[in-house]
Design a protein around this motif. Structure first.
Motif, PDB file in Angstrom:
ATOM      1  N   ASN A  73       0.809  -1.218   0.000  1.00 29.75           N
ATOM      2  CA  ASN A  73       0.000   0.000   0.000  1.00 29.75           C
ATOM      3  C   ASN A  73       0.844   1.271   0.000  1.00 29.75           C
ATOM      4  OD1 ASN A  73      -2.959  -0.739   0.061  1.00 29.75           O
ATOM      5  ND2 ASN A  73      -2.102  -2.109   1.611  1.00 29.75           N
ATOM      6  N   ASP A  74       2.149   1.118  -0.124  1.00 31.60           N
ATOM      7  CA  ASP A  74       3.045   2.260  -0.220  1.00 31.60           C
ATOM      8  C   ASP A  74       2.806   2.958  -1.564  1.00 31.60           C
ATOM      9  OD1 ASP A  74       5.800   3.468  -1.147  1.00 31.60           O
ATOM     10  OD2 ASP A  74       5.839   3.324   1.046  1.00 31.60           O
ATOM     11  N   PRO A  75       2.826   4.285  -1.604  1.00 31.71           N
ATOM     12  CA  PRO A  75       2.587   4.995  -2.869  1.00 31.71           C
ATOM     13  C   PRO A  75       3.500   4.568  -4.019  1.00 31.71           C
ATOM     14  CG  PRO A  75       2.486   6.533  -1.036  1.00 31.71           C
ATOM     15  CD  PRO A  75       2.945   5.209  -0.467  1.00 31.71           C
ATOM     16  N   THR A  76       4.771   4.234  -3.738  1.00 35.00           N
ATOM     17  CA  THR A  76       5.649   3.815  -4.840  1.00 35.00           C
ATOM     18  C   THR A  76       5.242   2.457  -5.395  1.00 35.00           C
ATOM     19  OG1 THR A  76       7.295   2.950  -3.291  1.00 35.00           O
ATOM     20  CG2 THR A  76       7.631   5.191  -4.091  1.00 35.00           C
ATOM     21  N   ILE A  89       3.795  -0.757  -9.425  1.00 31.37           N
ATOM     22  CA  ILE A  89       3.425  -2.175  -9.485  1.00 31.37           C
ATOM     23  C   ILE A  89       1.925  -2.329  -9.644  1.00 31.37           C
ATOM     24  CG2 ILE A  89       3.442  -4.373  -8.230  1.00 31.37           C
ATOM     25  CD1 ILE A  89       6.131  -3.416  -6.971  1.00 31.37           C
ATOM     26  N   GLY A  90       1.160  -1.558  -8.902  1.00 30.09           N
ATOM     27  CA  GLY A  90      -0.292  -1.611  -9.024  1.00 30.09           C
ATOM     28  C   GLY A  90      -0.961  -1.950  -7.707  1.00 30.09           C
ATOM     29  N   ASP A  91      -2.246  -1.711  -7.675  1.00 29.63           N
ATOM     30  CA  ASP A  91      -3.042  -1.930  -6.472  1.00 29.63           C
ATOM     31  C   ASP A  91      -3.458  -3.386  -6.385  1.00 29.63           C
ATOM     32  OD1 ASP A  91      -4.798  -1.871  -4.342  1.00 29.63           O
ATOM     33  OD2 ASP A  91      -5.942  -0.160  -5.095  1.00 29.63           O
ATOM     34  N   LYS A  92      -3.022  -4.063  -5.343  1.00 30.88           N
ATOM     35  CA  LYS A  92      -3.366  -5.470  -5.125  1.00 30.88           C
ATOM     36  C   LYS A  92      -4.714  -5.623  -4.408  1.00 30.88           C
ATOM     37  CE  LYS A  92       0.731  -7.549  -6.126  1.00 30.88           C
ATOM     38  NZ  LYS A  92       0.678  -8.101  -7.459  1.00 30.88           N
ATOM     39  N   ILE A 136      11.087  -2.384  -2.475  1.00 28.19           N
ATOM     40  CA  ILE A 136      11.712  -1.999  -1.208  1.00 28.19           C
ATOM     41  C   ILE A 136      11.035  -0.726  -0.707  1.00 28.19           C
ATOM     42  CG2 ILE A 136      13.568  -0.667  -2.293  1.00 28.19           C
ATOM     43  CD1 ILE A 136      15.447  -1.900  -0.089  1.00 28.19           C
ATOM     44  N   ARG A 137      10.937  -0.617   0.601  1.00 31.03           N
ATOM     45  CA  ARG A 137      10.333   0.587   1.181  1.00 31.03           C
ATOM     46  C   ARG A 137      11.210   1.800   0.856  1.00 31.03           C
ATOM     47  NH1 ARG A 137       6.482   0.155   5.215  1.00 31.03           N
ATOM     48  NH2 ARG A 137       6.217   2.317   4.585  1.00 31.03           N
ATOM     49  N   PRO A 138      10.589   2.957   0.572  1.00 33.96           N
ATOM     50  CA  PRO A 138      11.349   4.160   0.207  1.00 33.96           C
ATOM     51  C   PRO A 138      12.422   4.557   1.221  1.00 33.96           C
ATOM     52  CG  PRO A 138       9.049   4.478  -0.296  1.00 33.96           C
ATOM     53  CD  PRO A 138       9.147   3.166   0.448  1.00 33.96           C
ATOM     54  N   PRO A 193       7.203   1.392 -17.735  1.00 35.88           N
ATOM     55  CA  PRO A 193       8.126   2.197 -18.546  1.00 35.88           C
ATOM     56  C   PRO A 193       8.606   3.469 -17.854  1.00 35.88           C
ATOM     57  CG  PRO A 193       6.280   1.446 -19.885  1.00 35.88           C
ATOM     58  CD  PRO A 193       5.962   1.094 -18.448  1.00 35.88           C
ATOM     59  N   ALA A 194       7.862   3.951 -16.858  1.00 36.18           N
ATOM     60  CA  ALA A 194       8.233   5.179 -16.155  1.00 36.18           C
ATOM     61  C   ALA A 194       9.168   4.935 -14.972  1.00 36.18           C
ATOM     62  CB  ALA A 194       6.980   5.898 -15.668  1.00 36.18           C
ATOM     63  N   ASN A 195       9.414   3.677 -14.629  1.00 35.83           N
ATOM     64  CA  ASN A 195      10.208   3.375 -13.439  1.00 35.83           C
ATOM     65  C   ASN A 195      11.695   3.277 -13.811  1.00 35.83           C
ATOM     66  OD1 ASN A 195      11.306   2.438 -11.062  1.00 35.83           O
ATOM     67  ND2 ASN A 195       9.655   1.004 -10.652  1.00 35.83           N
ATOM     68  N   SER A 196      12.351   4.428 -13.892  1.00 38.62           N
ATOM     69  CA  SER A 196      13.744   4.468 -14.336  1.00 38.62           C
ATOM     70  C   SER A 196      14.674   3.727 -13.375  1.00 38.62           C
ATOM     71  CB  SER A 196      14.213   5.911 -14.531  1.00 38.62           C
ATOM     72  OG  SER A 196      14.076   6.643 -13.332  1.00 38.62           O
ATOM     73  N   ASN A 197      14.376   3.740 -12.076  1.00 33.08           N
ATOM     74  CA  ASN A 197      15.222   3.003 -11.129  1.00 33.08           C
ATOM     75  C   ASN A 197      15.166   1.501 -11.396  1.00 33.08           C
ATOM     76  OD1 ASN A 197      16.068   5.307  -9.781  1.00 33.08           O
ATOM     77  ND2 ASN A 197      14.469   5.183  -8.235  1.00 33.08           N
ATOM     78  N   SER A 198      13.985   0.986 -11.647  1.00 35.23           N
ATOM     79  CA  SER A 198      13.833  -0.438 -11.919  1.00 35.23           C
ATOM     80  C   SER A 198      14.462  -0.814 -13.260  1.00 35.23           C
ATOM     81  CB  SER A 198      12.357  -0.829 -11.902  1.00 35.23           C
ATOM     82  OG  SER A 198      12.203  -2.220 -12.017  1.00 35.23           O
ATOM     83  N   ILE A 199      14.293   0.018 -14.252  1.00 36.68           N
ATOM     84  CA  ILE A 199      14.915  -0.226 -15.557  1.00 36.68           C
ATOM     85  C   ILE A 199      16.433  -0.298 -15.395  1.00 36.68           C
ATOM     86  CG2 ILE A 199      15.389   0.813 -17.817  1.00 36.68           C
ATOM     87  CD1 ILE A 199      12.446   1.918 -17.659  1.00 36.68           C
ATOM     88  N   GLY A 200      16.996   0.657 -14.664  1.00 35.01           N
ATOM     89  CA  GLY A 200      18.438   0.660 -14.426  1.00 35.01           C
ATOM     90  C   GLY A 200      18.903  -0.581 -13.681  1.00 35.01           C
ATOM     91  N   LEU A 201      18.122  -1.033 -12.714  1.00 43.01           N
ATOM     92  CA  LEU A 201      18.479  -2.230 -11.951  1.00 43.01           C
ATOM     93  C   LEU A 201      18.474  -3.463 -12.853  1.00 43.01           C
ATOM     94  CD1 LEU A 201      19.134  -3.690  -9.302  1.00 43.01           C
ATOM     95  CD2 LEU A 201      16.687  -3.810  -8.876  1.00 43.01           C
ATOM     96  N   LEU A 202      17.427  -3.621 -13.648  1.00 40.52           N
ATOM     97  CA  LEU A 202      17.359  -4.783 -14.544  1.00 40.52           C
ATOM     98  C   LEU A 202      18.542  -4.793 -15.508  1.00 40.52           C
ATOM     99  CD1 LEU A 202      13.525  -4.861 -15.266  1.00 40.52           C
ATOM    100  CD2 LEU A 202      14.845  -6.508 -13.901  1.00 40.52           C
TER     101      LEU A 202
END
Length: 171
Positions: A27-30, A35-38, A97-99, A133-142
């Motif tokens: 439920n964290d905003p990030t 990822i989306g609302d579960k 991960i938590r912010p 596509p907007a998650n530049s941190n995740s793209i960089g990690l992958l």
């Protein structure tokens, strides 16, 4: 159950005792943005989601999402592991991960260990990664993990555009 150790982390299976942590994380905003609302609206709902998701996956497939727990104090920082989704042909690496712990290298440390585990212990031939596509941190990690962009697909929840990445493991 402990799955992996890294220099600073223990990765272990998630269980119902992690429900409060899981509820806060999903439920964290990030999480909601990338990822989306579960639809998990209570700790009890988190318990049920843990039992129906990662616990079943671990029993059936021998892998799932793992809690990233800091060795120094046992604090759960996030999740990282291997997910088999109905919408994808292969297993993908998932992480969150938590912010409060952003920018400290924990996610890369856990994810690098999970990629090695998928290759060396589980003997997977291919591993996917997905991200918005907007998650530049995740793209960089992958990309840092060696995964390469394949395509954009529209996946649930919400049929949102999702970047698909892949890495092939050599025999």
């Amino acid at each position: 159950m402990k799955i992996l150790d890294t220099e600073r982390l223990t990765l272990r299976t998630i269980d119902v005792d992690d429900a409060a942590f899981y509820y806060e994380l999903v439920n964290d905003p990030t999480w909601l943005e990338h990822i989306g609302d579960k639809g998990i609206r209570s700790v009890e709902g988190a318990r049920a989601a843990i039992l129906e998701g990662p616990c079943v996956m671990q029993q059936q497939l021998g892998h799932s999402l793992y809690v990233m727990e800091r060795k120094s104090d046992g604090v759960p920082l996030g999740l990282c592991g291997l997910i088999k989704r109905d919408t994808l042909d292969d297993v993908d690496i998932g992480y969150a991960i938590r912010p409060a712990w952003f920018g400290q290298g924990y996610t890369y440390e856990a994810a690098a260990a999970v990629v090695a585990y998928a290759r060396d212990q589980l003997r997977m031939k291919r591993l996917l990664g997905i991200t918005s596509p907007a998650n530049s941190n995740s793209i960089g990690l992958l990309q840092k993990l060696g995964l390469e962009f394949v395509e954009v697909r529209y996946l649930p929840p919400g049929e949102r555009p999702t970047n698909i990445y892949s890495i092939e493991f050599q025999d």
